[in-house]
Design a protein around this motif. Sequence first.
Motif, mmCIF file in Angstrom:
data_model
loop_
_atom_site.group_PDB
_atom_site.id
_atom_site.type_symbol
_atom_site.label_atom_id
_atom_site.label_comp_id
_atom_site.label_asym_id
_atom_site.label_seq_id
_atom_site.Cartn_x
_atom_site.Cartn_y
_atom_site.Cartn_z
ATOM 1 N N PRO A 1 -17.120 -26.288 29.458
ATOM 2 C CA PRO A 1 -17.078 -26.524 28.013
ATOM 3 C C PRO A 1 -17.395 -27.979 27.664
ATOM 4 N N LYS A 2 -18.013 -28.167 26.490
ATOM 5 C CA LYS A 2 -18.340 -29.514 26.015
ATOM 6 C C LYS A 2 -17.090 -30.367 25.964
ATOM 7 N N GLY A 3 -17.249 -31.617 26.436
ATOM 8 C CA GLY A 3 -16.143 -32.560 26.413
ATOM 9 C C GLY A 3 -15.195 -32.453 27.582
ATOM 10 N N SER A 4 -15.357 -31.427 28.434
ATOM 11 C CA SER A 4 -14.448 -31.254 29.569
ATOM 12 C C SER A 4 -14.780 -32.277 30.659
ATOM 13 N N GLU A 5 -13.776 -32.550 31.475
ATOM 14 C CA GLU A 5 -13.960 -33.501 32.573
ATOM 15 C C GLU A 5 -15.050 -33.074 33.551
ATOM 16 N N PRO A 6 -15.076 -31.812 33.991
ATOM 17 C CA PRO A 6 -16.141 -31.412 34.926
ATOM 18 C C PRO A 6 -17.542 -31.565 34.316
ATOM 19 N N ARG A 7 -17.679 -31.266 33.032
ATOM 20 C CA ARG A 7 -18.987 -31.408 32.372
ATOM 21 C C ARG A 7 -19.423 -32.872 32.345
ATOM 22 N N GLU A 8 -18.487 -33.759 32.013
ATOM 23 C CA GLU A 8 -18.806 -35.191 31.982
ATOM 24 C C GLU A 8 -19.134 -35.700 33.378
ATOM 25 N N LEU A 9 -18.429 -35.198 34.382
ATOM 26 C CA LEU A 9 -18.713 -35.588 35.767
ATOM 27 C C LEU A 9 -20.128 -35.150 36.168
ATOM 28 N N CYS A 10 -20.514 -33.950 35.773
ATOM 29 C CA CYS A 10 -21.870 -33.471 36.064
ATOM 30 C C CYS A 10 -22.918 -34.391 35.438
ATOM 31 N N LYS A 11 -22.682 -34.800 34.199
ATOM 32 C CA LYS A 11 -23.636 -35.697 33.532
ATOM 33 C C LYS A 11 -23.701 -37.042 34.249
ATOM 34 N N THR A 12 -22.550 -37.540 34.699
ATOM 35 C CA THR A 12 -22.513 -38.814 35.416
ATOM 36 C C THR A 12 -23.263 -38.721 36.744
ATOM 37 N N ILE A 13 -23.046 -37.632 37.466
ATOM 38 C CA ILE A 13 -23.732 -37.438 38.750
ATOM 39 C C ILE A 13 -25.229 -37.276 38.528
ATOM 40 N N HIS A 14 -25.611 -36.543 37.484
ATOM 41 C CA HIS A 14 -27.024 -36.370 37.153
ATOM 42 C C HIS A 14 -27.674 -37.729 36.887
ATOM 43 N N ALA A 15 -26.994 -38.566 36.119
ATOM 44 C CA ALA A 15 -27.523 -39.901 35.811
ATOM 45 C C ALA A 15 -27.648 -40.737 37.090
ATOM 46 N N PHE A 16 -26.679 -40.627 37.973
ATOM 47 C CA PHE A 16 -26.739 -41.360 39.241
ATOM 48 C C PHE A 16 -27.943 -40.904 40.068
ATOM 49 N N PHE A 17 -28.142 -39.591 40.174
ATOM 50 C CA PHE A 17 -29.307 -39.086 40.905
ATOM 51 C C PHE A 17 -30.604 -39.564 40.256
ATOM 52 N N GLY A 18 -30.646 -39.582 38.935
ATOM 53 C CA GLY A 18 -31.832 -40.062 38.241
ATOM 54 C C GLY A 18 -32.143 -41.512 38.597
ATOM 55 N N GLN A 19 -31.117 -42.329 38.651
ATOM 56 C CA GLN A 19 -31.329 -43.728 39.009
ATOM 57 C C GLN A 19 -31.760 -43.868 40.467
ATOM 58 N N LEU A 20 -31.206 -43.038 41.341
ATOM 59 C CA LEU A 20 -31.651 -43.040 42.738
ATOM 60 C C LEU A 20 -33.113 -42.619 42.841
ATOM 61 N N ILE A 21 -33.523 -41.650 42.021
ATOM 62 C CA ILE A 21 -34.922 -41.223 42.000
ATOM 63 C C ILE A 21 -35.810 -42.406 41.629
ATOM 64 N N PHE A 22 -35.400 -43.163 40.620
ATOM 65 C CA PHE A 22 -36.185 -44.320 40.192
ATOM 66 C C PHE A 22 -36.331 -45.321 41.341
ATOM 67 N N VAL A 23 -35.224 -45.648 41.996
ATOM 68 C CA VAL A 23 -35.248 -46.608 43.104
ATOM 69 C C VAL A 23 -36.113 -46.069 44.251
ATOM 70 N N ALA A 24 -35.946 -44.796 44.577
ATOM 71 C CA ALA A 24 -36.736 -44.197 45.658
ATOM 72 C C ALA A 24 -38.220 -44.170 45.314
ATOM 73 N N MET A 25 -38.546 -43.949 44.053
ATOM 74 C CA MET A 25 -39.959 -43.948 43.648
ATOM 75 C C MET A 25 -40.569 -45.341 43.759
#
Length: 180
Positions: A35-59
């Motif tokens: 559900p929106k605003g839940s801790e697991p949902r926010e954690l998923c967004k944080t992990i997604h952002a971290f992977f995105g930044q790793l993609i940038f560095v790896a590229m």
Amino acid sequence: MSSTRYHPASIFFHWFVFLLVLAALAVIELKGQFPKGSEPRELCKTIHAFFGQLIFVAMIGRLTVRCIFGAPEPTDPNRILLTLAKLMHWVLYALLLALPIMGVIFLQAGGKEVHFLSWVWPQMISPNPEVKDLFKEAHEFLGNAIFFLVGIHALAALWHHYVLKDDTLRRMLNKIKANT
């Protein structure tokens, strides 16, 4: 380094970026299960952002290796297919660099801090709901587009391997020496 072989660092970055993209997709899809605003949902967004930044560095690493060591000569002499392959690679590179930047912009335009490990990115843009919405929509659209393009890229590699029976795929797997 022979012009028929990819440098091992190129192979590493290719597959590392592929795995990071898969992980980013998986975690953002998982986000929808909470559900929106839940801790697991926010954690998923944080992990997604971290992977995105790793993609940038790896590229950045991948493109640096490509500039230093180059890429092997293509195995397919068809000029149209060669042009399409080069276009596909450079579009993928551009998207893999642009998507993380767009993600940072839409988060910051939404008034959020962006963290990378223990470091906070400097604020590049003031909070602005219209800019946030624009960049969020573009990020999501291009994020979906990249999976379509990766699918075409993978199908082309399989076509080279099973139909043309050339060394294109084997060179990126680094399994055997290329014959070309």
